[in-house]
Design a protein around this motif. Structure first.
Motif, PDB file in Angstrom:
ATOM      1  N   LEU A 390      -2.668 -12.269  40.522  1.00  0.00           N
ATOM      2  CA  LEU A 390      -2.515 -10.686  40.674  1.00  0.00           C
ATOM      3  C   LEU A 390      -1.553 -10.127  41.938  1.00  0.00           C
ATOM      4  N   LYS A 391      -1.971 -11.105  42.990  1.00  0.00           N
ATOM      5  CA  LYS A 391      -1.235 -10.837  44.203  1.00  0.00           C
ATOM      6  C   LYS A 391       0.221 -11.009  43.939  1.00  0.00           C
ATOM      7  N   LYS A 392       0.563 -12.280  43.457  1.00  0.00           N
ATOM      8  CA  LYS A 392       1.894 -12.575  42.641  1.00  0.00           C
ATOM      9  C   LYS A 392       2.729 -11.428  42.084  1.00  0.00           C
ATOM     10  N   ALA A 393       1.896 -11.060  41.030  1.00  0.00           N
ATOM     11  CA  ALA A 393       2.474  -9.943  39.911  1.00  0.00           C
ATOM     12  C   ALA A 393       2.923  -8.839  40.873  1.00  0.00           C
ATOM     13  N   ILE A 394       1.863  -8.413  41.964  1.00  0.00           N
ATOM     14  CA  ILE A 394       2.320  -7.280  42.791  1.00  0.00           C
ATOM     15  C   ILE A 394       3.669  -7.336  43.770  1.00  0.00           C
ATOM     16  N   GLU A 395       3.656  -8.502  44.273  1.00  0.00           N
ATOM     17  CA  GLU A 395       4.958  -8.873  44.799  1.00  0.00           C
ATOM     18  C   GLU A 395       6.171  -8.876  44.211  1.00  0.00           C
ATOM     19  N   GLU A 396       5.825  -9.392  42.789  1.00  0.00           N
ATOM     20  CA  GLU A 396       7.336  -9.746  41.989  1.00  0.00           C
ATOM     21  C   GLU A 396       7.444  -8.322  41.100  1.00  0.00           C
ATOM     22  N   ASP A 397       6.656  -7.395  41.419  1.00  0.00           N
ATOM     23  CA  ASP A 397       6.826  -5.923  40.570  1.00  0.00           C
ATOM     24  C   ASP A 397       6.590  -6.198  39.193  1.00  0.00           C
ATOM     25  N   ARG A 398       5.477  -7.123  38.821  1.00  0.00           N
ATOM     26  CA  ARG A 398       5.301  -7.085  37.290  1.00  0.00           C
ATOM     27  C   ARG A 398       3.825  -6.393  36.831  1.00  0.00           C
ATOM     28  N   ILE A 399       3.573  -5.505  37.634  1.00  0.00           N
ATOM     29  CA  ILE A 399       2.474  -4.680  37.240  1.00  0.00           C
ATOM     30  C   ILE A 399       3.241  -3.480  36.647  1.00  0.00           C
ATOM     31  N   VAL A 400       2.987  -3.346  35.359  1.00  0.00           N
ATOM     32  CA  VAL A 400       3.970  -2.216  34.727  1.00  0.00           C
ATOM     33  C   VAL A 400       2.910  -1.174  33.734  1.00  0.00           C
ATOM     34  N   PRO A 401       3.273  -0.143  33.415  1.00  0.00           N
ATOM     35  CA  PRO A 401       2.611   0.630  32.607  1.00  0.00           C
ATOM     36  C   PRO A 401       3.229   0.703  31.072  1.00  0.00           C
ATOM     37  N   LEU A 402       2.381   0.380  30.059  1.00  0.00           N
ATOM     38  CA  LEU A 402       2.687   0.371  28.772  1.00  0.00           C
ATOM     39  C   LEU A 402       2.301   2.022  28.145  1.00  0.00           C
ATOM     40  N   PHE A 403       2.913   2.394  27.111  1.00  0.00           N
ATOM     41  CA  PHE A 403       2.683   3.772  26.898  1.00  0.00           C
ATOM     42  C   PHE A 403       2.403   3.752  25.344  1.00  0.00           C
ATOM     43  N   GLN A 404       0.965   4.410  24.798  1.00  0.00           N
ATOM     44  CA  GLN A 404       0.546   4.551  23.408  1.00  0.00           C
ATOM     45  C   GLN A 404       0.772   5.932  22.880  1.00  0.00           C
ATOM     46  N   PRO A 405       1.165   5.994  22.140  1.00  0.00           N
ATOM     47  CA  PRO A 405       1.101   7.475  21.294  1.00  0.00           C
ATOM     48  C   PRO A 405       0.121   8.426  21.137  1.00  0.00           C
ATOM     49  N   ILE A 406       0.007   9.528  21.334  1.00  0.00           N
ATOM     50  CA  ILE A 406      -1.036  10.347  20.918  1.00  0.00           C
ATOM     51  C   ILE A 406      -0.622  11.590  20.032  1.00  0.00           C
ATOM     52  N   VAL A 407      -1.049  11.570  18.823  1.00  0.00           N
ATOM     53  CA  VAL A 407      -0.501  12.757  17.807  1.00  0.00           C
ATOM     54  C   VAL A 407      -1.475  13.985  17.789  1.00  0.00           C
ATOM     55  N   ASP A 408      -0.817  14.855  17.256  1.00  0.00           N
ATOM     56  CA  ASP A 408      -1.579  16.002  16.666  1.00  0.00           C
ATOM     57  C   ASP A 408      -1.974  15.593  15.381  1.00  0.00           C
ATOM     58  N   THR A 409      -3.477  15.947  15.301  1.00  0.00           N
ATOM     59  CA  THR A 409      -4.233  15.528  14.092  1.00  0.00           C
ATOM     60  C   THR A 409      -3.433  16.073  12.862  1.00  0.00           C
ATOM     61  N   LYS A 410      -3.291  17.422  12.922  1.00  0.00           N
ATOM     62  CA  LYS A 410      -2.821  18.294  11.961  1.00  0.00           C
ATOM     63  C   LYS A 410      -1.377  17.834  11.421  1.00  0.00           C
ATOM     64  N   THR A 411      -0.493  17.669  12.582  1.00  0.00           N
ATOM     65  CA  THR A 411       0.791  17.533  12.211  1.00  0.00           C
ATOM     66  C   THR A 411       1.314  15.924  12.088  1.00  0.00           C
ATOM     67  N   GLN A 412       0.724  15.295  12.820  1.00  0.00           N
ATOM     68  CA  GLN A 412       0.763  13.669  12.893  1.00  0.00           C
ATOM     69  C   GLN A 412       1.713  13.599  13.693  1.00  0.00           C
TER      70      GLN A 412
END
Length: 621
Positions: A390-412
């Motif tokens: 974990l410490k190595k990942a922080i130092e090497e900038d390997r903590i990243v966000p991934l993004f999961q879509p959220i849809v409008d249930t009616k229109t998808q």
């Protein structure tokens, strides 16, 4: 003599009960309350045991500060016992030796003066009135036996003075023997010992039989579970001390607390009894079934089975339980699933099975057999290795966000995303935070991870036309550095209207005022608030009405099987109706199939999220 004994026992027991009531009230006081809250807490306490009644009367000092309650004023003026208790005198009344009423004066301490500014230390702020039947008194084994010894001694003295010398000798000797046997039982603390005195005296034999019956009853309570009638953890521990080669299986009902929260403890108890009976049907007669506590059972197999045979049996047991439906009040049914931890050998059976159970829960396995890799030394080794990674990942900038879509249930149509933390390893694979988040908290790295995800998510969405949810914990909110960092980012970026802060681990917020202050601050910059995993407990309804949230995310454990689970459908419908009445949007997570999505849509959930619409990704189209 009886009345004096009852009085002494009642005074101790009632005082403990009153102090517990006070601690319950004091806990609520610290969070801030009003008269309605006080009345609601008293009603809840009175609903616990129909035979016990609790009342609280405030003194004039409290009334002057916080306002008068009419029933308190009437009680102070008309009830002499309350008047005396308000002067600092503890009062115990026993009516006809059948009912106890205890008045406990609550004296002000130094920490009370923060709120009760018109009081001084020692002033009586109120009276707790507790009443219940005498037969609810708790008497220990030693007390019963000691009382019995005193009875025998007194009985002996009366006989000694009442009969001739020859008859006195005829009775005193067997009585002494009887008394010595009782003393030996008391000193040995062996629940299996019984009185065995053969003096051919009818009266002594009668007393012996009564005493042995009493010990039989106490032994049953000591070694058996009163709800299911199964032997308990204490009996299992003694059995394991025999060091026989055996398989020990701990069986834990998954998420049983949710059943208690939804249907009540009485329904939960009925299910536990039915579950115990069903387990006894499935387990061979020569094996033993135990109830360890709450929703946890154990099966001890001392027969000559090998590892593969027991694995087959564990799979059979898990499958049968999953197929069984358990009735609730004869009107509805609930299905259960279990997780099992299994150990084999002669030593540390219970500890090893418990370790296997915890790891099975953590890895979402139906069951696991204990092996040496599960030992704590290995766990420490893994923790150390993960901390370095974990410490190595922080130092090497390997903590990243991934993004999961959220849809409008009616229109998808995709209307927003959720930012999900991941660690990127050297092979380019993403590692979920379940492997390192708890370690990050223990190693003071957690808030650093939060800042990284916030920084990168703000940068990613500054020019995108979508909203984005960022997970933060109550711990983040209470951290001054993180709090200031969030406000700074909102000011600097000017994209507050795109940001939704999703509060995780929100069940039972203790620092309510600080959390509310945070919500109000971020909303000044256009940000919105969501509550994660809503529905995992009933208490979040209590504070949700006070928090100005914009979204609630329905717990995934209810959504993933909602197309076939009627209980999940009923709970979700209740949550959706509740949210709409409060103008709060709802989000369903774990939407993994078309059937689940169609049911979510039928229930009018506003937004949907899950692998059916897309996996977490680092790119947004």
């Amino acid at each position: 003599m009886k009345r004096e004994a009852i009085s002494n026992l009642a005074h101790v027991d009632a005082k403990k009960t009153s102090m517990l009531v006070f601690e319950t009230l004091y806990s609520a006081m610290q969070r801030g309350w009003d008269k309605n809250d006080l009345r609601e807490i008293i009603d809840r306490l009175n609903s616990v045991d129909k035979n016990m009644k609790v009342n609280v009367y405030r003194s004039e000092i409290v009334a002057q500060k916080f306002g008068e309650i009419e029933k308190d004023k009437i009680a102070r003026e008309s009830n002499p016992a309350i008047s005396k208790a308000l002067k600092g005198e503890e009062r115990l009344d026993i009516s006809d030796s059948n009912f106890i009423e205890y008045y406990y004066p609550v004296a002000a301490k130094s920490n009370c003066l923060k709120c009760h500014t018109n009081a001084t230390v020692g002033d009586v702020l109120g009276v707790i009135d507790v009443s219940y039947p005498i037969n609810d008194l708790k008497v220990s084994l030693n007390q019963m036996i000691n009382f019995f010894i005193v009875f025998i001694i007194v009985f002996s003295l009366i006989i000694y003075l009442a009969i001739f010398i020859e008859l006195k000798q005829y009775l005193i000797k067997p009585i002494k023997n009887f008394s010595n046997v009782i003393k030996n039982i008391t000193s040995s603390h062996d629940m299996k010992k019984r009185v065995d005195v053969n003096d051919n005296i009818e009266e002594i034999d009668s007393i012996k039989n009564i005493f042995n019956s009493m010990l039989d009853s106490i032994e049953y309570q000591f070694y058996f579970d009163t709800l299911t009638g199964l032997e308990n953890r204490r009996r299992l521990s003694e059995k394991l001390e025999e060091r026989q080669n055996a398989f020990l299986m701990i069986i834990n009902i998954d998420a049983f607390q949710e059943i208690n929260d939804l249907y009540g403890d009485q329904a939960g108890d009925c299910i536990l009894k039915e579950f115990a009976l069903y387990l006894k049907e499935l387990i061979p007669e020569k094996d033993t079934l135990y109830r360890l506590h709450s929703d946890e059972f154990a099966h001890l197999c001392t027969r000559g089975m090998d590892l593969n045979e027991f694995k087959i049996f564990a799979s059979f047991l898990n499958e049968k339980i999953a197929q069984k439906s358990f009735a609730i009040d004869g009107k509805s049914e609930v299905s259960l699933s279990v997780t099992m931890g299994i150990s084999y050998g002669t030593e540390l059976m219970l500890v090893n099975a418990d370790i296997a159970l915890k790891l099975a829960k953590k890895s979402k396995k139906n069951f696991l057999f204990y092996d040496d890799t599960m030992a704590m030394a290995k766990e420490y080794e893994r923790n150390f290795e993960w901390t370095k990674r974990l410490k190595k990942a922080i130092e090497e900038d390997r903590i990243v966000p991934l993004f999961q879509p959220i849809v409008d249930t009616k229109t998808q149509k995709i209307v927003k995303y959720e930012a999900l933390m991941r660690m990127l390893d050297h092979q380019g694979s993403y590692i979920a935070p379940v492997h390192f988040l708890e370690l990050a908290k223990k190693n003071k790295l957690y808030h650093q991870l939060t800042k990284i995800i916030i920084e990168k998510t703000f940068e990613k969405f500054k020019d995108l036309p979508y909203l984005v949810s960022i997970n933060i914990s109550v711990e983040d909110i209470l951290n001054k550095e993180i709090y200031s960092f969030i406000i700074h980012k909102l000011k600097e970026s000017a994209i507050g209207s795109k940001i939704v802060f999703e509060i995780i681990e929100s069940e039972g917020i203790e620092n309510f005022d600080q959390v509310l202050e945070f919500i109000e601050d971020v909303k000044r910059y256009g940000a919105k608030i969501s509550i994660d995993d809503f529905g995992t407990g009933y208490s979040n309804f209590e504070y949700l009405m006070k928090l100005k949230v914009d979204y609630i995310k329905i717990d995934g454990s209810m959504i993933k099987n909602i197309d076939s689970d009627q209980n999940s459908q009923m709970i979700t419908k209740t949550i959706v109706n509740f949210a709409k009445n409060m103008n709060i949007h709802t989000v369903a997570e774990f939407v993994h199939s078309k059937n689940v999505f169609e049911k979510v849509k039928d229930l009018n959930v506003d937004f949907s999220q899950g692998y059916y619409f897309g996996e977490p990704t680092d790119t947004i189209e």
